[in-house]
Design an enzyme around this catalytic site. Structure first.
Site, PDB file in Angstrom:
ATOM      1  N   TYR A 194       6.734  10.489   8.136  1.00  0.00           N
ATOM      2  CA  TYR A 194       7.008   9.954   9.469  1.00  0.00           C
ATOM      3  C   TYR A 194       5.697   9.367  10.006  1.00  0.00           C
ATOM      4  CZ  TYR A 194       9.239   9.004  13.800  1.00  0.00           C
ATOM      5  OH  TYR A 194       9.785   8.328  14.855  1.00  0.00           O
ATOM      6  N   HIS A 196      14.513   8.847   2.437  1.00  0.00           N
ATOM      7  CA  HIS A 196      14.112   9.221   1.078  1.00  0.00           C
ATOM      8  C   HIS A 196      13.145  10.392   1.148  1.00  0.00           C
ATOM      9  CE1 HIS A 196      11.238   6.198   2.545  1.00  0.00           C
ATOM     10  NE2 HIS A 196      10.339   6.926   1.905  1.00  0.00           N
TER      11      HIS A 196
HETATM   12  P1  M7G Z   1       7.466   5.651   2.329  1.00  0.00           P
HETATM   13  O1  M7G Z   1       7.247   7.018   2.878  1.00  0.00           O
HETATM   14  O2  M7G Z   1       8.532   4.809   2.967  1.00  0.00           O
HETATM   15  O3  M7G Z   1       6.188   4.782   2.374  1.00  0.00           O
HETATM   16  O4  M7G Z   1       7.784   5.860   0.792  1.00  0.00           O
HETATM   17  P2  M7G Z   1       4.776   4.827   1.647  1.00  0.00           P
HETATM   18  O5  M7G Z   1       4.880   3.774   0.554  1.00  0.00           O
HETATM   19  O6  M7G Z   1       3.843   4.378   2.731  1.00  0.00           O
HETATM   20  O7  M7G Z   1       4.572   6.213   1.154  1.00  0.00           O
HETATM   21  C1  M7G Z   1       8.340   4.910  -0.054  1.00  0.00           C
HETATM   22  C2  M7G Z   1       8.063   5.359  -1.475  1.00  0.00           C
HETATM   23  O8  M7G Z   1       8.782   4.507  -2.364  1.00  0.00           O
HETATM   24  C3  M7G Z   1       6.585   5.229  -1.844  1.00  0.00           C
HETATM   25  O9  M7G Z   1       6.128   6.440  -2.411  1.00  0.00           O
HETATM   26  C4  M7G Z   1       6.546   4.055  -2.806  1.00  0.00           C
HETATM   27  O10 M7G Z   1       5.544   4.165  -3.801  1.00  0.00           O
HETATM   28  C5  M7G Z   1       7.935   4.095  -3.425  1.00  0.00           C
HETATM   29  N1  M7G Z   1       8.391   2.782  -3.873  1.00  0.00           N
HETATM   30  C6  M7G Z   1       8.234   1.613  -3.212  1.00  0.00           C
HETATM   31  N2  M7G Z   1       8.826   0.613  -3.931  1.00  0.00           N
HETATM   32  C7  M7G Z   1       8.847  -0.785  -3.513  1.00  0.00           C
HETATM   33  C8  M7G Z   1       9.374   1.159  -5.061  1.00  0.00           C
HETATM   34  C9  M7G Z   1      10.108   0.621  -6.156  1.00  0.00           C
HETATM   35  O11 M7G Z   1      10.405  -0.574  -6.273  1.00  0.00           O
HETATM   36  N3  M7G Z   1      10.514   1.529  -7.107  1.00  0.00           N
HETATM   37  C10 M7G Z   1      10.191   2.875  -7.021  1.00  0.00           C
HETATM   38  N4  M7G Z   1      10.608   3.677  -8.005  1.00  0.00           N
HETATM   39  N5  M7G Z   1       9.505   3.394  -5.986  1.00  0.00           N
HETATM   40  C11 M7G Z   1       9.088   2.551  -5.010  1.00  0.00           C
END
Ligand code: M7G
Length: 294
Positions: free
Chosen positions: A226, A234
């Site tokens: 958050y 997720h």
């Molecule tokens: P978040 O908490 O929304 O944001 O987590 P953060 O990136 O600032 O932690 C989203 C999570 O999804 C992150 O850990 C990203 O590394 C992961 N993630 C993002 N993308 C675009 C992808 C993807 O295309 N494939 C996978 N497997 N994970 C992703």
């Protein structure tokens, strides 16, 4: 990578051995907007086998020697000299901004702030969730899925996070994405509607991770961010050794316990989060932040 040329350094972090660059496609025209890229270079974690291999590297130079202390630069060949590269292309300005080092501020967000300031910003920003829907619809990364519960309300997909190589258990990092598409963040959670889904997700994912990666659950951290970057609910699953805990982390177990005490817990409490000066959300809180610093 050779299709891209250096533009500027966006960020670097000596403790995590990481550098983030902005680059542009070499064939891009001057005024082309779709030609920007974010490139992340990381020195990977050493495995036991790799460190054994490094002991046998002859090509090296001595940086200093003082009594029993010697420091070397080693020049190993493949695969010991691997550098991991992540390319985001084309990268939006929001993505470039996300990876750029910026001054940070703590915001104390009440539920009214969420309704009046944060949620309108999220709606206005029209984030792109295509990568999430590609996973849920089995269009991308299908072979990487390690567990799926297909129930449209309580189901989810569990797969390795983009940040994990999928192999080194010490740095295990999986992400579970809910099939429900209407849960944006912690603020959307309602005990009556979502408790079963959260309990189902936590229990099934922990059980799978324990078996598949030979880990006990006291080594697995399950948490929600958050603010998240992507407002489709997720859950992050990490090995406790991996990833420093941050202010953004809310343990899923604690989230469940809070909702058991009060189904509207996340509609009542204020939540702190960090905002960077270059993020869109900063604009929503700018007046408050600036008046606090006067
Ligand atoms: P978040 O908490 O929304 O944001 O987590 P953060 O990136 O600032 O932690 C989203 C999570 O999804 C992150 O850990 C990203 O590394 C992961 N993630 C993002 N993308 C675009 C992808 C993807 O295309 N494939 C996978 N497997 N994970 C992703």
């Amino acid at each position: 990578m050779s299709q891209f040329e250096f533009v500027r350094i966006l960020n670097e972090n000596s403790s995590s051995k990481l550098i983030v660059l902005e680059a542009k496609h070499i064939e891009a025209k001057e005024d082309e907007t779709n030609s920007k890229a974010v490139v992340i270079f990381e020195k990977p974690h050493f495995s036991l086998d790799e460190s054994k291999g490094l002991l046998t590297v002859n090509d090296h130079s001595l940086q200093f020697h003082n009594d029993v202390f010697r420091k070397f630069s080693l020049y190993p060949g493949k695969p010991l000299n691997t550098v991991q590269g992540t390319l985001i292309y084309p990268a939006t300005d929001a993505q470039i901004s996300k990876y750029t080092f910026q001054e940070q501020f703590i915001v104390d967000e009440s539920y009214e702030d969420w309704v009046n300031l944060t949620e309108p910003y999220i709606k206005k920003s029209a984030f792109n969730y295509q990568w999430v829907y590609n996973i849920l619809d089995h269009k991308k990364e299908t072979e990487r899925i390690v567990l799926e519960d297909t129930d449209p309300e309580s189901g989810f997909v569990l797969l390795p996070d983009m940040k994990w190589d999928g192999k080194t258990v010490d740095i295990m990092y999986l992400v579970a994405i809910t099939h429900a598409r209407d849960i944006q963040s912690l603020r959307s959670l309602d005990g009556d509607k979502h408790l079963k889904m959260l309990q189902n997700l936590l229990e099934k994912c922990l059980t799978l991770i324990e078996t598949k990666y030979n880990l006990t659950r006291d080594k697995i951290r399950a948490y929600v961010h958050y603010q998240p970057t992507y407002y489709h609910f997720h859950v992050h699953f990490n090995h406790v050794k991996n990833q420093q805990m941050t202010m953004r982390d809310h343990s899923l177990k604690n989230v469940i316990e809070n909702l058991k005490v009060d189904k509207d817990y996340y509609k009542k409490v204020s939540l702190e989060f960090l905002v960077k000066k270059n993020e869109g959300l900063y604009e929503s809180y700018k007046n408050r932040i600036e008046s606090a610093s006067q």
